[in-house]
Design a protein around this motif. Structure first.
Motif, PDB file in Angstrom:
ATOM      1  N   UNK A   3       0.949  -1.223   0.109  1.00  0.00           N
ATOM      2  CA  UNK A   3      -0.036  -0.030  -0.149  1.00  0.00           C
ATOM      3  C   UNK A   3       0.893   1.150  -0.022  1.00  0.00           C
ATOM      4  N   UNK A   4       1.865   1.340   0.895  1.00  0.00           N
ATOM      5  CA  UNK A   4       2.693   2.538   0.846  1.00  0.00           C
ATOM      6  C   UNK A   4       3.449   2.594  -0.409  1.00  0.00           C
ATOM      7  N   UNK A   5       3.882   1.690  -1.175  1.00  0.00           N
ATOM      8  CA  UNK A   5       4.606   1.554  -2.233  1.00  0.00           C
ATOM      9  C   UNK A   5       3.541   2.475  -3.524  1.00  0.00           C
ATOM     10  N   UNK A   6       2.168   1.849  -3.253  1.00  0.00           N
ATOM     11  CA  UNK A   6       1.246   2.428  -4.479  1.00  0.00           C
ATOM     12  C   UNK A   6       1.105   4.108  -3.961  1.00  0.00           C
ATOM     13  N   UNK A   7       1.006   4.211  -2.686  1.00  0.00           N
ATOM     14  CA  UNK A   7       0.604   5.708  -2.466  1.00  0.00           C
ATOM     15  C   UNK A   7       1.918   6.737  -2.968  1.00  0.00           C
ATOM     16  N   UNK A   8       3.115   6.308  -2.717  1.00  0.00           N
ATOM     17  CA  UNK A   8       4.330   7.036  -3.211  1.00  0.00           C
ATOM     18  C   UNK A   8       4.347   6.893  -4.814  1.00  0.00           C
ATOM     19  N   UNK A   9       4.138   5.756  -5.272  1.00  0.00           N
ATOM     20  CA  UNK A   9       4.195   5.703  -6.753  1.00  0.00           C
ATOM     21  C   UNK A   9       3.217   6.590  -7.502  1.00  0.00           C
ATOM     22  N   UNK A  10       2.034   6.596  -6.999  1.00  0.00           N
ATOM     23  CA  UNK A  10       0.916   7.202  -7.714  1.00  0.00           C
ATOM     24  C   UNK A  10       0.486   8.668  -7.168  1.00  0.00           C
ATOM     25  N   UNK A  11       0.713   8.970  -6.076  1.00  0.00           N
ATOM     26  CA  UNK A  11       0.409  10.408  -5.254  1.00  0.00           C
ATOM     27  C   UNK A  11       1.829  11.087  -4.775  1.00  0.00           C
ATOM     28  N   UNK A  12       3.063  10.430  -4.740  1.00  0.00           N
ATOM     29  CA  UNK A  12       3.880  11.066  -4.203  1.00  0.00           C
ATOM     30  C   UNK A  12       4.102  11.279  -2.842  1.00  0.00           C
ATOM     31  N   UNK A  41      -3.656 -10.652 -11.496  1.00  0.00           N
ATOM     32  CA  UNK A  41      -4.862 -10.645 -10.654  1.00  0.00           C
ATOM     33  C   UNK A  41      -4.697 -10.105  -9.263  1.00  0.00           C
ATOM     34  N   UNK A  42      -3.933 -10.487  -8.642  1.00  0.00           N
ATOM     35  CA  UNK A  42      -3.884 -10.036  -7.254  1.00  0.00           C
ATOM     36  C   UNK A  42      -3.393  -8.498  -7.224  1.00  0.00           C
ATOM     37  N   UNK A  43      -2.419  -8.075  -8.012  1.00  0.00           N
ATOM     38  CA  UNK A  43      -2.031  -6.714  -8.024  1.00  0.00           C
ATOM     39  C   UNK A  43      -3.430  -5.762  -8.545  1.00  0.00           C
ATOM     40  N   UNK A  44      -4.043  -6.666  -9.869  1.00  0.00           N
ATOM     41  CA  UNK A  44      -5.100  -5.603 -10.303  1.00  0.00           C
ATOM     42  C   UNK A  44      -6.196  -5.478  -9.206  1.00  0.00           C
ATOM     43  N   UNK A  45      -6.396  -6.326  -8.427  1.00  0.00           N
ATOM     44  CA  UNK A  45      -7.556  -6.143  -7.287  1.00  0.00           C
ATOM     45  C   UNK A  45      -7.030  -5.461  -6.380  1.00  0.00           C
TER      46      UNK A  45
END
Length: 86
Positions: A3-12, A41-45
């Protein structure tokens, strides 16, 4: 992807409240593009759940081809609705 990686990647940022409206819009747009290209599939979900929480998730019939994943997404939506009522 964590989750933290997604937040940094997409929202900085790891703190969604710290993201500017422009960063949120750009991050959601980037995430939607990546979502459409994702094959795991897991990443997409996982991406879909974050998009759902941000009010930008694609409709289930568009997002997921298989019934099991659509059912899991519906369960997630119901769980989030119940958590919001608490």
């Amino acid at each position: 992807m964590e989750f933290d990686d997604q937040m940094r990647r997409y929202f900085g940022t790891e703190d969604i409240a710290a993201a500017t409206p422009a960063a949120l819009d750009a991050g959601i747009e980037h995430m939607l593009v990546d979502f459409g290209l994702e094959r795991d599939p897991a990443r997409k979900f996982g991406m879909w759940t974050l998009l759902y929480m941000l009010g930008s998730a694609p409709d289930l019939d568009v997002a997921f081809k298989d019934t099991e994943t659509r059912d899991a997404a519906r369960n997630f939506m119901d769980m989030m609705d119940r958590a919001g009522d608490a």
